[in-house]
Enzyme design. Structure first.
Site, PDB file in Angstrom:
ATOM      1  N   TRP A   1      21.115  44.964  15.996  1.00  0.00           N
ATOM      2  CA  TRP A   1      19.686  44.031  16.450  1.00  0.00           C
ATOM      3  C   TRP A   1      19.526  44.151  18.040  1.00  0.00           C
ATOM      4  CZ3 TRP A   1      18.108  38.916  13.418  1.00  0.00           C
ATOM      5  CH2 TRP A   1      17.974  39.464  12.231  1.00  0.00           C
TER       6      TRP A   1
ATOM      7  N   HIS B   1      29.841  50.431  22.378  1.00  0.00           N
ATOM      8  CA  HIS B   1      28.495  50.839  22.122  1.00  0.00           C
ATOM      9  C   HIS B   1      28.115  51.453  23.340  1.00  0.00           C
ATOM     10  CE1 HIS B   1      24.117  51.226  21.690  1.00  0.00           C
ATOM     11  NE2 HIS B   1      24.542  50.956  20.325  1.00  0.00           N
TER      12      HIS B   1
ATOM     13  N   GLU C   1      25.832  51.376  25.153  1.00  0.00           N
ATOM     14  CA  GLU C   1      25.041  50.732  25.940  1.00  0.00           C
ATOM     15  C   GLU C   1      26.207  49.738  26.789  1.00  0.00           C
ATOM     16  OE1 GLU C   1      22.069  48.907  23.364  1.00  0.00           O
ATOM     17  OE2 GLU C   1      21.279  50.921  23.204  1.00  0.00           O
TER      18      GLU C   1
ATOM     19  N   GLU D   1      27.199  58.205  17.902  1.00  0.00           N
ATOM     20  CA  GLU D   1      25.950  57.906  18.416  1.00  0.00           C
ATOM     21  C   GLU D   1      25.666  58.801  19.520  1.00  0.00           C
ATOM     22  OE1 GLU D   1      24.430  53.816  16.835  1.00  0.00           O
ATOM     23  OE2 GLU D   1      25.426  53.478  18.680  1.00  0.00           O
TER      24      GLU D   1
ATOM     25  N   SER E   1      18.168  56.738  16.094  1.00  0.00           N
ATOM     26  CA  SER E   1      16.843  57.196  15.385  1.00  0.00           C
ATOM     27  C   SER E   1      16.879  57.344  14.046  1.00  0.00           C
ATOM     28  CB  SER E   1      16.372  58.184  16.349  1.00  0.00           C
ATOM     29  OG  SER E   1      16.095  57.767  17.729  1.00  0.00           O
TER      30      SER E   1
ATOM     31  N   GLY F   1      19.691  51.105  14.889  1.00  0.00           N
ATOM     32  CA  GLY F   1      18.781  49.896  15.919  1.00  0.00           C
ATOM     33  C   GLY F   1      17.652  49.508  15.521  1.00  0.00           C
ATOM     34  N   GLY F   2      16.410  50.275  16.128  1.00  0.00           N
ATOM     35  CA  GLY F   2      15.180  50.044  15.990  1.00  0.00           C
ATOM     36  C   GLY F   2      14.571  50.036  14.673  1.00  0.00           C
TER      37      GLY F   2
HETATM   38  P1  13P Z   1      18.468  53.464  17.379  1.00  0.00           P
HETATM   39  O1  13P Z   1      18.392  53.538  15.884  1.00  0.00           O
HETATM   40  O2  13P Z   1      17.227  52.446  17.807  1.00  0.00           O
HETATM   41  O3  13P Z   1      18.192  54.728  17.963  1.00  0.00           O
HETATM   42  O4  13P Z   1      19.496  53.039  17.951  1.00  0.00           O
HETATM   43  C1  13P Z   1      20.784  53.410  17.602  1.00  0.00           C
HETATM   44  C2  13P Z   1      21.732  52.295  18.044  1.00  0.00           C
HETATM   45  O5  13P Z   1      22.083  52.373  19.243  1.00  0.00           O
HETATM   46  C3  13P Z   1      22.537  51.468  16.890  1.00  0.00           C
HETATM   47  O6  13P Z   1      23.665  51.171  17.506  1.00  0.00           O
END
Ligand code: 13P
Length: 255
Positions: free
Chosen positions: A14, A99, A101, A171, A214, A235-236
């Protein structure tokens, strides 16, 4: 259909989103669909403040709860941080480490990610170790060397039996949150590389290597049928119960 080599694992990350209401909705929708999802493992990773809400809501289901980060030390004067033992005692089973990020926005390097991974294992959590190249690195032909360096930091830090307990998530940074997933043909070679690198030092045949970036109900199946793609880090599409369920269903239909 029985086309998968390993039991699929779907993790909804999330990030810094969600609410108690979403937690309740997710628990209700997943709980109701559980009979048809018995062949897959499902994890929801909410922000830390919602972990207890999800644990409570999912109590009657096999859906597990994960965290998004942990500190490498078990306890101490680290204001604002959460340790792996604290997450374990809150009821978490998994924790995402490294991750992209966190690597890019919070300056986490390979050594710190490896320390977090080791801390998670020591506490009885399954670490979900994220690796992935940026678009610039891919364009320069550096994907393989970047992935090798990231996974080698984990391999060097862990003993063999512990290595076999990790989950890896590939990822590609350019596919995260962009709506543009890697194609199955782009992702599979990287997953294959990860498995064969792990096979140099342990039995990697049971290690689940997830794809993230994605992933949606519409593209999940084509990724999940690849021989070394064993699930998704989402994620999204994990921020709405119906789309997360759609991905879980796509995996269950391949089992
Ligand atoms: P999205 O599915 O939004 O591209 O994000 C992937 C993600 O970073 C999951 O950790």
């Amino acid at each position: 259909m029985n086309v998968l080599q390993r039991r699929p694992l779907l993790i909804g990350n999330w990030k810094m989103n969600g609410s108690a209401e979403l937690g309740a909705e997710m628990a209700a929708v997943l709980g109701e669909a559980m009979p048809e999802l018995s062949a897959v493992d499902i994890v929801v990773s909410p922000p830390a403040t919602l972990i207890s809400v999800l644990i409570e809501g999912l109590r009657q289901t096999p859906v597990a709860v994960g965290a998004q980060n942990c500190h490498p030390e078990p306890a101490g004067a680290f204001t604002g941080e959460i340790s792996a033992p604290l997450l374990k005692s809150a009821g978490c089973s998994y924790v995402i480490v490294g991750h992209s990020e966190r690597r890019s926005l919070f300056a986490e390097d390979d050594a710190l990610v490896a320390d977090k991974c080791a801390a998670a294992l020591t506490s009885g959590l399954v670490p979900v170790v994220c690796v992935g190249e940026t678009l610039t690195q891919r364009k320069k032909g550096e994907t393989e060397s970047v992935i090798r360096q990231q996974i080698d930091a984990i391999i060097e830090r862990l003993e063999r039996p512990d290595l076999e307990r990790i989950v890896v998530a590939y990822e590609p940074v350019w596919a995260i949150g962009t709506g543009v997933s890697a194609s199955a043909e782009q992702a599979q070679p990287v997953h294959g590389l990860l498995r064969s690198r792990l096979a140099d030092v342990c039995d990697s045949s049971g290690i689940r290597i997830l794809y993230g970036g994605s992933m949606k109900p519409g593209n999940a199946a084509e990724l999940l049928v690849m021989p070394d793609i064993d699930g998704g880090l989402i994620g999204g599409a994990a921020l709405a119960a119906e789309s997360f369920l759609g991905i879980c269903r796509a995996a269950a239909e391949l089992c």
